[in-house]
Design an enzyme around this catalytic site. Structure first.
Site, mmCIF file in Angstrom:
data_model
loop_
_atom_site.group_PDB
_atom_site.id
_atom_site.type_symbol
_atom_site.label_atom_id
_atom_site.label_comp_id
_atom_site.label_asym_id
_atom_site.label_seq_id
_atom_site.Cartn_x
_atom_site.Cartn_y
_atom_site.Cartn_z
ATOM 1 N N LYS A 1 0.816 -1.207 0.000
ATOM 2 C CA LYS A 1 0.000 0.000 0.000
ATOM 3 C C LYS A 1 0.854 1.263 0.000
ATOM 4 C CE LYS A 1 -3.716 0.493 -0.157
ATOM 5 N NZ LYS A 1 -4.451 0.697 -1.418
ATOM 6 N N TYR B 1 2.003 0.393 -4.583
ATOM 7 C CA TYR B 1 0.831 1.156 -5.019
ATOM 8 C C TYR B 1 0.921 2.550 -4.409
ATOM 9 C CZ TYR B 1 -1.491 -3.121 -6.641
ATOM 10 O OH TYR B 1 -1.808 -4.274 -7.314
ATOM 11 N N GLU C 1 0.181 0.780 -9.997
ATOM 12 C CA GLU C 1 -1.080 0.930 -10.729
ATOM 13 C C GLU C 1 -0.957 1.615 -12.076
ATOM 14 O OE1 GLU C 1 -0.925 4.632 -8.090
ATOM 15 O OE2 GLU C 1 -0.393 2.514 -7.890
ATOM 16 N N SER D 1 -7.190 -6.069 -8.728
ATOM 17 C CA SER D 1 -8.516 -5.796 -9.290
ATOM 18 C C SER D 1 -9.320 -7.090 -9.362
ATOM 19 C CB SER D 1 -8.386 -5.182 -10.686
ATOM 20 O OG SER D 1 -7.774 -3.913 -10.629
ATOM 21 N N VAL E 1 -14.968 1.666 -12.283
ATOM 22 C CA VAL E 1 -14.438 2.458 -13.398
ATOM 23 C C VAL E 1 -13.005 2.892 -13.085
ATOM 24 C CG1 VAL E 1 -16.677 3.272 -14.172
ATOM 25 C CG2 VAL E 1 -15.455 4.553 -12.427
ATOM 26 N N LEU E 2 -12.216 3.077 -14.146
ATOM 27 C CA LEU E 2 -10.809 3.407 -13.948
ATOM 28 C C LEU E 2 -10.277 4.243 -15.095
ATOM 29 C CD1 LEU E 2 -8.056 2.927 -12.435
ATOM 30 C CD2 LEU E 2 -7.737 0.983 -13.988
ATOM 31 N N ALA F 1 -13.481 1.741 -6.920
ATOM 32 C CA ALA F 1 -12.663 2.846 -7.426
ATOM 33 C C ALA F 1 -12.223 3.818 -6.334
ATOM 34 C CB ALA F 1 -13.434 3.606 -8.512
ATOM 35 N N ASP G 1 -9.821 3.899 -4.286
ATOM 36 C CA ASP G 1 -8.392 4.234 -4.253
ATOM 37 C C ASP G 1 -8.081 5.444 -5.118
ATOM 38 O OD1 ASP G 1 -7.078 2.569 -2.454
ATOM 39 O OD2 ASP G 1 -7.025 0.900 -3.855
ATOM 40 N N VAL H 1 -14.075 0.502 1.298
ATOM 41 C CA VAL H 1 -12.807 0.116 1.909
ATOM 42 C C VAL H 1 -11.690 0.244 0.877
ATOM 43 C CG1 VAL H 1 -11.508 -1.765 2.988
ATOM 44 C CG2 VAL H 1 -13.920 -1.413 3.558
ATOM 45 N N ALA H 2 -10.658 1.003 1.246
ATOM 46 C CA ALA H 2 -9.610 1.335 0.282
ATOM 47 C C ALA H 2 -8.566 0.239 0.100
ATOM 48 C CB ALA H 2 -8.921 2.634 0.688
#
Length: 373
Positions: free
Chosen positions: A75, A94, A118, A134, A239-240, A268, A270, A298-299
């Site tokens: 993280k 990340y 990412e 993902s 979505v990203l 999404a 994050d 939740v991240a």
């Protein structure tokens, strides 16, 4: 190269940057791996497992950060960790900087070289280091959503699979990428009524072939989102836009039209979330309610299944970590344009354009190519 692996300190984050097998591979390549004592306990890896792999155990994070030339994490670094980074040190993890100006500022101030999982790309523009998490988050989103649809959790009291004579729950998935596709696989598996909204016609055709009629695919427009979301029991936001803030597809006005007790799982989050009302939550307190709709944001969802997640992540990250360690970061990035796409911060500058734009720090942008000169 000396490679450091600190214990993750984000709320309920049990993953670890390198499992013992990955550490052994780096040692086999002639590198020194420094692991904080206890870093692998969340995945069932004891310090003795790391020692057997040839890694050296250090007592705390400060010692790891002080001695390592490259830090490998899972993280994004918390602010206390950012303060331990130093100029010339490589951070490989990340980052998700677009919605996190504090972290961006801290990384810039550290002078480190930060490469984000990412935004690393592969052939065709795929995201090979984001994909495994993902996949996990997509699959988890359905079980999380199903749980919070239970009446005792404040939900509508809907069983996604229905029963004989009773219609199944309606699942609407915003985005048909890796996370959305994996969410759909699980939702179909439990017998839900599933619709995926997607903008890419090529992706829509692919999804239609993959699911062979078991999932409806709809071209995503404002009207389609409003129509389908307003009647859904469970909405998955997946979505990203790589590196950038997620588009806000569900406004508060649309939220007011949704069914009371329905659930939204915002994968999404994050990148800032795809709901106007989203805010990051933790495994300690995963949900909140806005306009009668349960939000699960939740991240670090994959942290809950830390062993599976760590193994899946290491399978993807290890070749890149080896390249960075074997060649040094400049040569590794020069040799691999996809890995170069992962460079987000270097020597006080933001090096990924979408991040600079999202943070409105265009004046602090420097192209990655210029950093390799």
């Amino acid at each position: 190269m000396r490679i450091g692996v600190p214990t993750e300190i984000k709320n309920h984050e049990y993953r670890v940057g390198l499992a013992p097998a990955a550490a052994r591979e780096l040692v086999h390549h002639g590198h020194e791996v420094l692991v904080q004592a206890g870093a692998g306990l969340g995945i069932g890896a004891a310090d003795a497992d790391y020692a057997a792999a040839g890694a050296k155990l250090l007592p705390d994070a400060a010692a790891v950060f002080a001695k390592a030339e490259m830090i490998v994490k899972v993280k994004e670094p918390q602010l206390a960790e950012c303060r331990m980074l130093k100029p010339g040190q490589v951070l490989f993890t990340y980052l998700h900087l677009a919605p996190d100006p504090e972290q961006a500022e801290a990384l810039m101030a550290s002078g480190c070289t930060a490469i984000a999982y990412e935004t690393v790309t592969a052939a065709g523009g795929s995201l090979p280091l984001l994909a495994p998490m993902s996949e996990v988050a997509g699959r988890m989103s359905i079980q999380a959503g199903a749980h919070h649809l239970e009446k005792a959790q404040g939900g509508r009291g809907v069983l996604l699979g229905g029963t004989p004579g009773v219609q199944p729950g309606k699942v609407v998935i915003l985005g048909g990428g890796v996370a959305g596709t994996n969410a759909a696989h699980v939702a179909v598996g439990v017998g839900a009524d599933v619709t995926i909204l997607e903008k890419s016609l090529a992706r829509i055709r692919h999804l239609d072939e993959v699911f062979n009629g078991r999932v409806r695919t709809v071209y995503s427009t404002v009207d389609a989102v409003e129509t389908l979301v307003s009647t859904a029991d469970l909405v998955i936001g997946s979505v990203l836009i790589p590196g950038a803030s997620a588009p806000k597809l569900i406004t508060r006005a649309l939220l007011k039209k949704m069914l009371p007790g329905s659930v939204v799982v915002d994968i999404a989050i994050d990148q800032g979330g795809c709901l106007e009302t989203s805010r990051a939550t933790t495994h300690d307190a995963p949900t909140f309610v806005e306009e009668g709709v349960i939000h699960y944001c939740v991240a670090n969802m994959p942290g809950a299944v830390a062993r599976t997640s760590t193994m899946a992540l290491n399978n993807a990250t290890l070749p890149y970590a080896l390249a960075l360690a074997d060649k040094g970061w400049k040569t590794a990035l020069a040799d691999d344009a996809g890995l170069k796409d992962g460079l987000n911060v270097h020597a006080g500058k933001i090096t990924f354009k979408a991040v600079a734009e999202a943070l409105r720090r265009e004046a602090d942008y420097r192209a990655a190519d210029a950093c390799l000169a």
